[in-house]
Design a protein around this motif. Structure first.
Motif, PDB file in Angstrom:
ATOM      1  N   VAL A 159       0.921  -1.213  -0.004  1.00  0.00           N
ATOM      2  CA  VAL A 159       0.121  -0.121  -0.010  1.00  0.00           C
ATOM      3  C   VAL A 159       0.954   1.148  -0.007  1.00  0.00           C
ATOM      4  O   VAL A 159       0.655   2.281  -0.661  1.00  0.00           O
ATOM      5  CB  VAL A 159      -1.102  -0.005   1.095  1.00  0.00           C
ATOM      6  CG1 VAL A 159      -1.798   1.243   1.272  1.00  0.00           C
ATOM      7  CG2 VAL A 159      -2.218  -1.017   1.014  1.00  0.00           C
ATOM      8  N   LEU A 162       2.158   1.788  -3.581  1.00  0.00           N
ATOM      9  CA  LEU A 162       1.395   2.434  -4.401  1.00  0.00           C
ATOM     10  C   LEU A 162       1.112   3.982  -4.124  1.00  0.00           C
ATOM     11  O   LEU A 162       0.929   4.647  -4.986  1.00  0.00           O
ATOM     12  CB  LEU A 162      -0.150   1.783  -4.240  1.00  0.00           C
ATOM     13  CG  LEU A 162      -0.203   0.204  -4.615  1.00  0.00           C
ATOM     14  CD1 LEU A 162      -1.529  -0.262  -4.138  1.00  0.00           C
ATOM     15  CD2 LEU A 162      -0.025   0.113  -6.111  1.00  0.00           C
ATOM     16  N   GLY A 163       1.378   4.250  -2.929  1.00  0.00           N
ATOM     17  CA  GLY A 163       1.117   5.499  -2.461  1.00  0.00           C
ATOM     18  C   GLY A 163       2.230   6.679  -2.878  1.00  0.00           C
ATOM     19  O   GLY A 163       1.966   7.665  -2.926  1.00  0.00           O
ATOM     20  N   ARG A 188      -7.664  -5.726   1.194  1.00  0.00           N
ATOM     21  CA  ARG A 188      -7.397  -4.682   1.409  1.00  0.00           C
ATOM     22  C   ARG A 188      -6.512  -3.930   0.487  1.00  0.00           C
ATOM     23  O   ARG A 188      -6.660  -2.618   0.209  1.00  0.00           O
ATOM     24  CB  ARG A 188      -6.056  -4.806   2.573  1.00  0.00           C
ATOM     25  CG  ARG A 188      -5.312  -3.485   3.294  1.00  0.00           C
ATOM     26  CD  ARG A 188      -4.321  -3.763   4.211  1.00  0.00           C
ATOM     27  NE  ARG A 188      -3.652  -2.678   4.655  1.00  0.00           N
ATOM     28  CZ  ARG A 188      -2.917  -2.808   5.527  1.00  0.00           C
ATOM     29  NH1 ARG A 188      -2.313  -3.533   5.996  1.00  0.00           N
ATOM     30  NH2 ARG A 188      -1.941  -1.354   5.760  1.00  0.00           N
ATOM     31  N   LEU A 189      -5.868  -4.878  -0.598  1.00  0.00           N
ATOM     32  CA  LEU A 189      -5.336  -4.238  -1.745  1.00  0.00           C
ATOM     33  C   LEU A 189      -6.400  -3.781  -2.629  1.00  0.00           C
ATOM     34  O   LEU A 189      -6.245  -2.621  -3.471  1.00  0.00           O
ATOM     35  CB  LEU A 189      -4.384  -4.990  -2.436  1.00  0.00           C
ATOM     36  CG  LEU A 189      -2.902  -5.263  -1.420  1.00  0.00           C
ATOM     37  CD1 LEU A 189      -2.033  -6.350  -2.326  1.00  0.00           C
ATOM     38  CD2 LEU A 189      -2.178  -3.902  -1.331  1.00  0.00           C
ATOM     39  N   ASP A 191      -9.277  -2.631  -2.064  1.00  0.00           N
ATOM     40  CA  ASP A 191      -9.736  -1.202  -1.339  1.00  0.00           C
ATOM     41  C   ASP A 191      -9.037  -0.051  -1.915  1.00  0.00           C
ATOM     42  O   ASP A 191      -9.524   1.083  -1.807  1.00  0.00           O
ATOM     43  CB  ASP A 191     -10.024  -1.240   0.038  1.00  0.00           C
ATOM     44  CG  ASP A 191     -11.024  -2.390   0.564  1.00  0.00           C
ATOM     45  OD1 ASP A 191     -11.717  -2.777  -0.055  1.00  0.00           O
ATOM     46  OD2 ASP A 191     -11.112  -2.872   1.681  1.00  0.00           O
ATOM     47  N   THR A 192      -7.784  -0.323  -2.288  1.00  0.00           N
ATOM     48  CA  THR A 192      -7.043   1.102  -2.718  1.00  0.00           C
ATOM     49  C   THR A 192      -7.407   1.592  -4.001  1.00  0.00           C
ATOM     50  O   THR A 192      -7.134   2.687  -4.527  1.00  0.00           O
ATOM     51  CB  THR A 192      -5.469   0.697  -2.756  1.00  0.00           C
ATOM     52  OG1 THR A 192      -5.368  -0.357  -3.821  1.00  0.00           O
ATOM     53  CG2 THR A 192      -4.873   0.200  -1.585  1.00  0.00           C
ATOM     54  N   ARG A 194      -6.712   0.440  -6.662  1.00  0.00           N
ATOM     55  CA  ARG A 194      -5.196   0.616  -7.682  1.00  0.00           C
ATOM     56  C   ARG A 194      -4.834  -1.056  -7.803  1.00  0.00           C
ATOM     57  O   ARG A 194      -3.647  -1.110  -8.260  1.00  0.00           O
ATOM     58  CB  ARG A 194      -4.183   1.362  -6.788  1.00  0.00           C
ATOM     59  CG  ARG A 194      -4.491   2.643  -6.417  1.00  0.00           C
ATOM     60  CD  ARG A 194      -4.381   3.999  -7.521  1.00  0.00           C
ATOM     61  NE  ARG A 194      -2.919   4.000  -7.788  1.00  0.00           N
ATOM     62  CZ  ARG A 194      -2.288   4.539  -6.849  1.00  0.00           C
ATOM     63  NH1 ARG A 194      -2.874   5.163  -5.727  1.00  0.00           N
ATOM     64  NH2 ARG A 194      -0.792   4.860  -7.032  1.00  0.00           N
TER      65      ARG A 194
END
Length: 341
Positions: A159, A162-163, A188-189, A191-192, A194
Motif C-alpha cells: 500500500v 502504491l502511495g 485490503r489491496l 480497497d485501494t 489501484r
C-alpha cells in the motif's frame, strides 16, 4: 536448473534409491485427479455477464463490479491481455523473480522487459523511485513457493509503494487462494482502487486454462474492451457455470485433501527438517509448497529427502529449497479389499 532438467534428475534419483523420500512432485492435477469435477454434457448457452456476477457473489464482492469483472480463460490468458496493454502504455513491470518463470515468458512475449524482486525467504519490494511512467507490481497471494499469504506488514508495504505515485498499480495473482472470500490482504489491496485481481478455476477446481476472471480497476476501459474481444469458448463457459453452481464445494475439498497430505509429509520429515520450515508456511490452508532453509543437496545427502532446488522457480540468491506434499506416498491410504466370500 530448469524445471524440465530437474524432472529428469528427479526420476533418475528415485529410480536409483527406493528409500529416498519424494518431496518434489509438483503436478497437483495428477495428484488430486479424483477430486476434479466432470464437465457438463449439455449444450445450453451460458453468458459471461451471468458468470461474472456468480463469481462476484461467491467471493463476496460487490455485484455492481460486474462490468469490471472480465471473464477470461484463466490467469495466463489474463496476464497475456494485461501485458500487451502494459506494452502499449510503455509501462514498467516488476515480477517476482522466484515464483513462476512463465510470468517472464508471458511478459517478454508481449514485448516487455520486466524487472524483478525476490520473495524468498521473504518478499522484498522494489525500492526504485517512481519515474512518472505507469508502473505495475505483480504479486501472488498466497505466494508459491513461499507457501503463505502476505503478512499485514507486507500488505502495508505494498500500500505504501502504491502511495508513492498515482501511476502505480498492483496485479494480484490469487489462483492459490482456495478460500471465499479472498484473503484479508487481497481485499485490503482491492480497497485501494489501484489493484487488478486475477483468479481462475485452475487450483480450486483443478481445471487449468479453462475459465478465470480478471477484476479490473475502475478506470481501465481499454483493458475491458481487450477482454471482451477475446472470450472463452461456449464449452468453457458451460464448464465454468457447472463448476461455480454445482461444484461450489470443490475448493474446500481440495484444501482439505492438501492439508491431509501436508500432515503426512510432516510426519515423515526428520525433526531438523520440519523445524526449518516457517510456521506460516506449515499452517497456511491449502498449501503444498514448503520452503526449507536447507539446500536441496544437503537434504538428499544427509536426510534422504528429495526437494526442489529454488532455481526451478526462477532466479534466487537464497540457499534453501522447496518441499511439496503431492507425491503418491502422501496420498490417501487405499481401503483394504473385502475378503472373498
Amino acid at each position: 536448473m530448469r524445471f524440465d532438467e530437474f524432472q529428469e534428475f528427479r526420476q533418475r534419483q528415485l529410480s536409483a534409491s527406493s528409500s529416498l523420500l519424494d518431496a518434489a512432485e509438483t503436478n497437483v492435477y495428477r495428484a488430486l485427479a479424483p477430486l476434479r469435477p466432470e464437465p457438463p454434457a449439455d449444450t445450453r448457452t451460458v453468458y459471461r455477464c451471468d458468470l461474472a456476477r456468480a463469481w462476484l457473489r461467491r467471493y463476496e464482492l460487490p455485484e455492481e463490479w460486474s462490468r469490471r469483472a472480465m471473464v477470461c480463460r484463466g490467469v495466463r490468458h489474463g496476464l497475456e491481455v494485461v501485458f500487451h496493454r502494459l506494452r502499449a502504455e510503455q509501462a514498467r513491470l516488476w515480477l517476482p523473480a522466484d515464483v513462476y518463470p512463465v510470468y517472464f515468458e508471458l511478459a517478454r512475449a508481449a514485448g516487455l522487459a520486466p524487472a524483478s524482486y525476490p520473495t524468498l525467504p521473504a518478499p522484498v519490494l522494489p525500492s526504485s523511485p517512481a519515474d512518472g511512467r505507469p508502473e505495475y507490481l505483480l504479486l501472488a497471494n498466497p505466494s508459491k513457493p513461499l507457501g503463505r499469504y502476505l503478512s499485514d506488514a507486507e500488505c502495508a508495504a505494498v500500500v505504501s509503494w502504491l502511495g508513492e505515485s498515482p501511476h502505480r498499480r498492483v496485479l494480484i495473482d490469487s489462483v492459490y487462494d482456495l478460500g471465499a472470500p479472498f484473503a484479508a490482504g487481497t481485499r485490503r489491496l482491492l480497497d485501494t482502487g489501484r489493484a487488478i485481481l486475477l483468479h481462475s478455476v485452475t487450483k480450486g477446481w483443478l481445471w487449468p486454462r479453462t475459465f478465470g476472471v480478471v477484476l479490473l480497476g475502475p478506470e481501465q476501459s481499454e483493458l475491458a474492451e481487450a477482454f471482451r474481444a477475446d472470450p472463452p469458448t461456449p464449452a468453457q463457459l458451460r464448464l465454468a457455470d457447472r463448476l461455480l453452481t454445482e461444484h461450489g464445494d470443490a475448493p474446500r475439498q481440495v484444501a482439505a485433501e492438501l492439508a491431509a497430505r501436508a500432515d503426512r509429509l510432516f510426519d515423515r520429515l526428520p525433526d531438523e527438517v520440519l523445524g526449518a520450515i516457517p510456521t506460516a508456511s506449515r499452517t497456511s490452508p491449502g498449501n503444498y509448497f514448503f520452503p526449507v532453509d536447507i539446500p536441496a543437496e544437503t537434504l538428499q545427502r544427509e536426510y534422504g529427502v528429495l526437494a526442489l532446488p529454488v532455481g526451478v522457480f526462477g532466479e534466487s540468491n537464497w540457499s534453501g529449497s522447496i518441499l511439496t506434499s503431492l507425491a503418491g506416498t502422501f496420498g490417501p491410504t487405499p481401503a483394504p479389499e473385502s475378503a472373498p466370500r
